[in-house]
Design an enzyme around this catalytic site. Structure first.
Site, mmCIF file in Angstrom:
data_model
loop_
_atom_site.group_PDB
_atom_site.id
_atom_site.type_symbol
_atom_site.label_atom_id
_atom_site.label_comp_id
_atom_site.label_asym_id
_atom_site.label_seq_id
_atom_site.Cartn_x
_atom_site.Cartn_y
_atom_site.Cartn_z
ATOM 1 N N HIS A 12 0.834 -1.221 0.000
ATOM 2 C CA HIS A 12 0.000 0.000 0.000
ATOM 3 C C HIS A 12 0.866 1.268 0.000
ATOM 4 C CE1 HIS A 12 -0.215 -0.825 4.629
ATOM 5 N NE2 HIS A 12 0.796 -0.022 4.383
ATOM 6 N N HIS A 59 -1.575 4.170 10.000
ATOM 7 C CA HIS A 59 -0.176 4.512 10.285
ATOM 8 C C HIS A 59 -0.104 5.655 11.305
ATOM 9 C CE1 HIS A 59 -0.127 2.358 6.457
ATOM 10 N NE2 HIS A 59 1.137 2.078 6.649
ATOM 11 N N HIS A 193 10.309 -3.731 3.736
ATOM 12 C CA HIS A 193 10.684 -2.311 3.709
ATOM 13 C C HIS A 193 11.005 -1.794 5.104
ATOM 14 C CE1 HIS A 193 6.371 -1.889 4.630
ATOM 15 N NE2 HIS A 193 6.489 -0.586 4.817
ATOM 16 N N GLU A 240 4.318 -5.579 8.400
ATOM 17 C CA GLU A 240 2.999 -5.352 7.781
ATOM 18 C C GLU A 240 2.517 -6.598 7.025
ATOM 19 O OE1 GLU A 240 2.856 -0.530 6.980
ATOM 20 O OE2 GLU A 240 3.131 -1.863 5.280
HETATM 21 C C1 DHB Z 1 5.810 3.666 2.672
HETATM 22 C C2 DHB Z 1 4.817 3.722 3.645
HETATM 23 C C3 DHB Z 1 4.089 2.592 3.963
HETATM 24 O O1 DHB Z 1 3.094 2.618 4.880
HETATM 25 C C4 DHB Z 1 4.361 1.381 3.353
HETATM 26 O O2 DHB Z 1 3.625 0.330 3.729
HETATM 27 C C5 DHB Z 1 5.346 1.301 2.379
HETATM 28 C C6 DHB Z 1 6.061 2.446 2.043
HETATM 29 C C7 DHB Z 1 6.566 4.872 2.293
HETATM 30 O O3 DHB Z 1 6.408 5.906 2.985
HETATM 31 O O4 DHB Z 1 7.315 4.840 1.314
HETATM 32 FE FE FE Z 2 2.392 0.762 5.484
#
Ligand code: DHB
Ligand code: FE
Length: 279
Positions: A12, A59, A193, A240
């Site tokens: 997302h 978030h 990530h 996540e």
């Molecule tokens: C980013 C934010 C998110 O919540 C995620 O799941 C993936 C990437 C971002 O800020 O790049």
């Molecule tokens: Fe996220």
């Protein structure tokens, strides 16, 4: 009886929404990713359910950390896109389905999942970006939505197995809903990530691909991943991915993979998407 027609797992990443909203999808950085969305979008166009349960995390946008629930269902008539600092995304409000949402609340609590409930919260990129990935830029979203938030940001988070079991309980709830409606379920977030700290920008394609393969062939393997496994292999926000297990738990043990997309980079992360149908 309500019928579950399929599931989607999808990242997302907020940048995907921003690219769409700002007309940048044809730019070289984004073009290949958006081309890759075509099969996902074709499936959603053919298989739009009456209601979609979207499993995502807030978030710390609408919920502050002093009131953060492990699992929370949204029972409102509608939900507004949240202001995440640049004004709300200019996407349609999300229409809810209070009847099925309250059925889920009752069924899940009687099934020993003590859900928190809200009728008043705005949905952030965790929900609106997957809507854009699936349905592009319509004036009105073609499916009603029940938001289901999972705490993946404040310790202690639920386990990967607990999320899978929640999915199984959601399936029992869907199967016991008396009206003839179609239902979809999405698990969002990930894949690997990390947004801050020493390992910011970490991406682990081997781990991500293993997770995607397990989604299809060995879902229980993804329930055995610990929080430490996620942090080590997928970065601090990789956890996540446990939300995909809620989606997978709701599907049959045997599923058919409709399509899959894995793309690097997307704003310092990998984009992963998969659509699964019950076999
Ligand atoms: C980013 C934010 C998110 O919540 C995620 O799941 C993936 C990437 C971002 O800020 O790049
Ligand atoms: Fe996220």
């Amino acid at each position: 009886m309500a019928r579950l027609i399929g599931g989607m797992g999808t990242s997302h990443v907020p940048g995907v929404g921003a690219a769409l909203d700002n007309g940048k999808t044809a730019e070289p950085y984004w073009a290949e990713l958006f081309k890759g969305f075509a099969p996902l979008r074709a499936w959603h166009a053919e298989n739009t359910p009456d209601v979609t349960i979207i499993v995502f995390n807030d978030h710390a946008t609408s919920m502050a950390l002093n009131h953060y629930s492990t699992f929370m269902l949204g029972v409102a008539e509608s939900f507004r896109p949240a202001d995440e600092g640049w004004g709300p995304r200019k996407v349609p409000d999300v229409e809810g389905h209070p009847e099925l949402a309250w059925h889920l609340v009752e069924s899940l609590i009687l099934d020993e999942f003590d859900m928190a409930v809200t009728a008043d919260f705005d949905v952030d990129h965790g929900l609106t970006v997957p809507m854009s990935i699936a349905y592009d830029q319509p004036d009105v979203w073609p499916t009603k939505v029940i938001p289901l938030c999972v705490n993946v940001i404040q310790h202690p988070q639920p386990t990967a197995l607990r999320c899978y079991k929640l999915g199984q309980a959601i399936r029992r709830a869907i199967d016991s809903y008396p009206d003839d409606i179609t239902v979809g379920i999405w698990g969002t977030g990930g894949l690997s990530h990390q947004l801050g700290g020493e390992r910011a920008g970490v991406v682990n394609p081997e781990f991500d691909r293993m997770f995607l393969d397990n989604m299809v062939n060995d879902p229980m393997a993804n329930t055995r991943l610990t929080h430490t496994d996620f942090i080590r292999e997928a970065g601090s926000e990789g956890i996540e991915m446990i939300m995909w297990n809620v989606m997978r738990g709701a599907l049959n043990e045997k599923v058919r993979e409709v399509c899959r997309l894995y793309h690097i980079p997307v704003s310092a992360t990998a984009y992963g998407g998969i659509i699964l149908e019950n076999d």
